[in-house]
Design an enzyme around this catalytic site. Structure first.
Site, PDB file in Angstrom:
ATOM      1  N   GLN A  10       0.838  -1.199   0.000  1.00 28.75           N
ATOM      2  CA  GLN A  10       0.000   0.000   0.000  1.00 28.75           C
ATOM      3  C   GLN A  10       0.873   1.250   0.000  1.00 28.75           C
ATOM      4  OE1 GLN A  10      -3.872  -0.162   2.297  1.00 28.75           O
ATOM      5  NE2 GLN A  10      -2.704  -1.675   3.432  1.00 28.75           N
ATOM      6  N   SER A  94       4.967  -6.027   2.720  1.00 26.77           N
ATOM      7  CA  SER A  94       3.671  -6.035   3.400  1.00 26.77           C
ATOM      8  C   SER A  94       2.617  -6.711   2.520  1.00 26.77           C
ATOM      9  CB  SER A  94       3.281  -4.608   3.800  1.00 26.77           C
ATOM     10  OG  SER A  94       2.138  -4.600   4.631  1.00 26.77           O
ATOM     11  N   LEU A  95       1.608  -5.974   2.053  1.00 26.86           N
ATOM     12  CA  LEU A  95       0.604  -6.547   1.157  1.00 26.86           C
ATOM     13  C   LEU A  95       1.249  -7.238  -0.039  1.00 26.86           C
ATOM     14  CD1 LEU A  95      -1.025  -5.667  -1.724  1.00 26.86           C
ATOM     15  CD2 LEU A  95      -2.223  -6.994   0.007  1.00 26.86           C
ATOM     16  N   ARG A 119      -8.670  -8.971   4.633  1.00 26.06           N
ATOM     17  CA  ARG A 119      -7.544  -8.542   5.474  1.00 26.06           C
ATOM     18  C   ARG A 119      -7.629  -7.043   5.749  1.00 26.06           C
ATOM     19  NH1 ARG A 119      -2.234  -6.553   4.151  1.00 26.06           N
ATOM     20  NH2 ARG A 119      -0.580  -7.248   5.590  1.00 26.06           N
ATOM     21  N   HIS A 203       1.213  -3.641  11.277  1.00 26.67           N
ATOM     22  CA  HIS A 203       2.385  -4.389  11.731  1.00 26.67           C
ATOM     23  C   HIS A 203       2.784  -4.120  13.186  1.00 26.67           C
ATOM     24  CE1 HIS A 203       2.761  -5.717   7.638  1.00 26.67           C
ATOM     25  NE2 HIS A 203       2.831  -4.471   7.221  1.00 26.67           N
ATOM     26  N   GLN A 252       2.935 -11.744  10.126  1.00 25.80           N
ATOM     27  CA  GLN A 252       3.266 -10.514   9.410  1.00 25.80           C
ATOM     28  C   GLN A 252       2.401  -9.344   9.848  1.00 25.80           C
ATOM     29  OE1 GLN A 252       1.441  -8.954   6.192  1.00 25.80           O
ATOM     30  NE2 GLN A 252       3.057  -9.295   4.700  1.00 25.80           N
TER      31      GLN A 252
END
Length: 331
Positions: A10, A94-95, A119, A203, A252
């Protein structure tokens, strides 16, 4: 010469992204059409027409970025996969880790599209708007940022969550605690310490409730052994077992993204070139501060695709038979 692929998360999204590449490569429209069917709304129209405020809602940003990365990967494969080498490994920020798992064959694309939309909802539900924040700290050592977070916590949550490159660390947590961390970072000599325009503190420990819901959902998703090793954000390890992959994806959500270590692990494994698939070149920018000897080829339009292919041929990664040509259907 070893090649690896990386996928952004993102923050790289924008209205109009991949429009020019879509005109050249049918894989872009095909991929977004698949995603739209899975989601029940026109994801391509959202990315092209906005509004930006809707695209930036995390449960819509995540499938949009996933589709973008997969679409670019498919466009690359349409030109090079039959002639060139497969990458030796993949990773995503991340994503982007979900994108890497799709491209490595571990997750079915439509399953992943629906998964990351949920998510995003779980993440937003975990922390009501206004109660969480993230901030970028530039110019301090990792250990200094960790110490700043410890000093700023005051019984609330704030921690270092994205180790993006040497001297660039993102912190996340409760809004007040993040504000205190920004002030303390400036006092500690940070070149910059600024709040980021996000509503979800990714996170950090505040994501634990979201991770529990994600864990339950992941048990319903089929995961296969990746055809290419995928380095996971939480521990910089690659897994072939489905349950280990599920566990890494759950961890994660409330553990730091160890991106600096990820790139260095790739370098230690002999990777000399990274291809970044997706809108923009955020990861390429980070890499300049992580490993200047590793080439990074961002691919987000027909020009950068052609350039990446040409440079891969020139460096011996792809054979001379690989032609820079218009994309072909069927990706």
């Amino acid at each position: 010469m070893s090649l690896a692929f990386v996928f952004p998360g993102q923050g790289s999204q924008s209205v109009g992204m991949l429009a020019e590449l879509a005109d050249a490569c049918p894989q872009i429209h095909d991929t977004f059409a698949q995603a739209s069917a899975a989601l029940g709304y026109d994801l391509w129209d959202l990315t092209q027409s906005g509004p930006e405020s809707e695209l930036n809602q995390t449960h819509k940003t995540q499938p949009a970025m996933l589709a973008a990365g997969v679409a670019v990967w498919r466009a690359w494969q349409a030109q090079s996969a039959q002639r060139g080498k497969m990458p030796v490994m993949m990773a995503g920020h991340s994503l982007g880790e979900y994108t890497a798992l799709v491209c490595a064959g571990a997750l079915e694309f439509t399953d992943a599209v629906r998964l990351v939309a949920e998510r995003g909802r779980y993440m937003q539900d975990a922390v009501p708007a206004g109660q969480g924040a993230m901030a970028a700290i530039l110019g301090l050592e990792d250990a200094q940022v960790i110490q700043v977070c410890g000093d700023a916590a005051g019984g609330e949550v704030v921690s270092a969550v994205n180790f993006n490159s040497p001297g660039q660390v993102v912190v996340a947590g409760s809004t007040a605690a993040v504000g205190r961390a920004v002030d303390l970072a400036k006092q500690a000599g940070a070149k910059r310490a600024l709040l980021l325009p996000v509503s979800v503190p990714s996170h950090c420990a505040l994501m634990k409730p979201a991770s529990e819901r994600l864990a339950a959902l992941l048990q319903t998703i089929t995961i296969k052994s990746p055809t290419v090793p995928v380095l996971h954000n939480a521990d910089v390890q690659a897994y072939s077992d489905a349950q280990q992959i599920r566990d890494a994806l759950v961890r994660q959500l409330y553990n730091p993204v160890r991106w600096t270590e990820t790139v260095r692990a790739m370098a230690s494994a002999g990777v000399k070139t990274l291809v970044e698939c997706g809108p923009g070149k955020v990861l390429a920018g980070l890499n300049k501060r992580i490993d200047r000897d590793m080439a990074v080829l961002p691919v987000y339009d027909s020009g950068t695709l052609a350039e990446a292919l040409a440079m891969s041929v020139a460096s011996g990664i792809l054979p001379l038979a690989t032609l820079v040509r218009p994309c072909t259907a069927g990706g």
